[in-house]
Structure formats: structure tokens, C-alpha cells
Design an enzyme around this catalytic site. Structure first.
Site, short mmCIF file in Angstrom:
data_model
loop_
_atom_site.label_atom_id
_atom_site.label_comp_id
_atom_site.label_asym_id
_atom_site.label_seq_id
_atom_site.Cartn_x
_atom_site.Cartn_y
_atom_site.Cartn_z
CD GLU A 15 -3.08 67.38 55.67
OE1 GLU A 15 -3.04 68.62 56.01
OE2 GLU A 15 -3.71 67.09 54.69
CG ASN A 153 -8.41 68.43 53.09
OD1 ASN A 153 -7.68 69.16 53.86
ND2 ASN A 153 -8.25 67.50 52.44
CG ASP A 205 -4.50 67.96 50.85
OD1 ASP A 205 -5.10 68.08 51.94
OD2 ASP A 205 -4.08 67.01 50.45
#
Length: 295
Positions: A15, A153, A205
Site C-alpha cells: 500500500e 480509501n 481502493d
């Protein structure tokens, strides 16, 4: 367009990719592994550092260190060439429930750091997450700026900084919102639906905005990265060879490479052996320099 594998990182949850123009290197985190990674464009080498808590989101700081959203607060972290990592608590957070952590985060165009929290047990579907803003020199615990989120997100800002984007990637939500953003005070208002991701492939995401003001977001579970125009229209979708792309970031010498981190789920991965890898796409557009935290 073919996605290039730049590192078979095998991240459990790769991430928060951030391009360092000064170092010509990509930084990102593997959340459950509590690791910070750095990949160098010049030699393709990867280095990583172990943190004391889960690292979820990072941003460069003007003084050369980094700011990171971890489990119980925001930290200043400094990775060293010898493999050590210093960390210092900047601001604590009082979570709504136990077993929560930070998730997605980045700086606005003025250098304020924004980050959201979530319950680690996603299956619970509890809307107890919140968005927090941290300004340089701020004292005391963090105060929630937006509440009622499950998995915040997709945080991003338009080129002029006057629009803030935010998504909720939980399967029960799957929405992306746009806010008018007061650049003087760092306050979002006028929340409106930008994209209903139930109408597109994948859950929303991590995201990035390009120089044209278009919004790129990873379609988790669909193996796609989508580009939406500023009016919320799907412009294109690019494929990566894994099911769970997690976040994207522009980088490279000319900011014309879209780097994509990904998730390596447990179980049989014969159909996606590169899951957890880091990929590079050449989308034909350029990105923007990521703002540094104004410390």
C-alpha cells in the site's frame, strides 16, 4: 497495454506507494508485515525497514523524514542506510473500538497530512472509521474531521487542491465521493457522489490524480486500474496481472509511470503467482509531484 513487474515483492498488503523525485525511488508499505520498502529506479534494488507497528500510509516530509499513519497514531519515521528505522509519535488517536488502525492517507496540496482509520476485522462491516487531519505543530490527540466510514480509501486531491476525493472500499459501500475543499483551512464540505463503484468492476481502493485532473483508482478484486474524468465518467481501465491492485502512484523520471502495489491473499495463487508484486504501467499521461508534509 502490458503491466511490467518491477518487483516480485510478495507483499501481504502492499500500500501507499509514494515517488521520491529527489531519490528517483519508490517507497511503499506492507501493512501486516510492518515494513517500509524502497525500490530504486537506477539499479532496481529493493531495501526494506521493520517498524514497531503496522505501517498503513506514508508521506514525505520537507525535512527528509516521513510521516506515517500506523496503529495508534501518526508518527515521524526516518529510515537509515544501515537498515534501522527511527519513529517518534506525533499525534495519538482514540479509536472508536479496539483492534483499529490507520489505512489510506496522504498530504493535501498545502502539506497537511490526512489519514483514515478502520476496524481491522472488515467482515464486521462496522462504520466506525474516521478521517483525521494533522497540521504541523498541532498538539494533543487527533480530532475526527469526517466520521461514519467503514474502510476509508481512495484519498486524493485535484491539481488545484480545491476538490478532495474519498472512497469507502467496504463491499457494503463501494462509493467514491468528491468534496469542495477549503485550501486555507483544510476543511472539506459539499460532499457529493462522484462514482458509484457498484456500477464498475472492482471495489474502490487506493488512488492518484494525474496532471489532467483525472482520478485513477485501483479496482480491487478486478485486476484493473480505472481512470475517471473530473465529471465522474469512466475514461479507461488498465489491467494488471493480479486480482487485488491496492494503490497507484505516478513516478519515474518524467512522472509518466503509474506504479501499482498489490495484495497477496492466502490460499492457492496458481492463477495469480505475482500477487503482492509492484507493477509499472505507461498510461500516456503524467502525474503530479506528491506534496511534502509541511513540517
Amino acid at each position: 497495454m502490458t503491466a511490467e513487474l518491477i518487483l516480485d515483492a510478495r507483499n501481504a498488503t502492499g500500500e501507499s506507494p509514494v515517488w521520491s523525485s529527489a531519490q528517483q525511488a519508490l517507497y511503499w508499505v506492507d501493512i501486516p508485515a510492518k515494513r517500509l520498502h524502497r525500490w530504486s529506479l537506477a539499479d532496481g534494488k529493493n531495501q526494506s525497514w521493520q517498524a514497531s507497528q503496522m505501517l498503513a500510509c506514508i508521506a514525505q516530509a520537507e525535512n527528509g523524514s516521513w510521516i506515517a499513519g500506523m496503529e495508534n497514531g501518526l508518527f515521524a519515521i526516518t529510515p537509515h542506510a544501515d537498515g534501522s528505522l527511527d519513529s517518534r509519535l506525533l499525534a495519538s488517536v482514540t479509536h472508536a473500538l479496539p483492534e483499529m488502525r490507520f489505512n489510506d492517507g496522504r498530504c493535501d496540496r498545502q502539506g497537511r497530512f490526512w489519514a483514515g482509520t478502520m476496524l481491522m476485522n472488515m467482515a464486521a462491516g462496522a462504520p466506525v472509521g474516521a478521517m483525521y487531519r494533522y497540521d504541523a505543530g498541532q498538539e494533543g490527540p487527533l480530532k475526527a474531521q469526517l466520521e461514519g466510514l467503514t474502510v476509508p480509501n481512495g484519498l486524493a486531491f485535484s491539481p488545484d487542491g480545491k476538490t478532495m476525493y474519498l472512497s469507502d472500499s467496504h463491499p457494503d459501500v463501494q462509493k467514491i465521493w468528491a468534496f469542495d475543499y477549503d485550501t486555507d483551512t483544510g476543511t472539506p464540505h459539499g460532499r457529493r457522489l462522484f462514482v458509484d463503484m457498484t456500477e464498475h468492476a472492482g471495489r474502490p481502493d487506493g488512488a492518484a490524480v494525474d496532471a489532467d485532473g483525472c482520478y485513477w483508482i485501483c479496482g480491487n478484486d478486478a485486476g484493473l486500474v480505472h481512470r475517471f474524468t473530473p465529471d465522474g465518467k469512466l475514461d479507461r481501465s488498465l489491467a494488471v496481472p493480479v486480482k487485488k491492485p491496492a494503490m497507484c502512484a505516478f513516478g519515474g523520471a518524467d512522472l509518466d509511470t503509474l506504479f501499482v502495489t498489490s495484495i497477496r491473499p492466502a490460499g492457492n495463487l496458481s492463477d495469480q503467482p505475482l500477487a503482492g508484486g509492484v507493477f509499472a504501467l505507461r498510461p500516456g499521461v503524467k502525474g503530479l509531484t506528491e506534496p511534502a508534509f509541511n513540517n
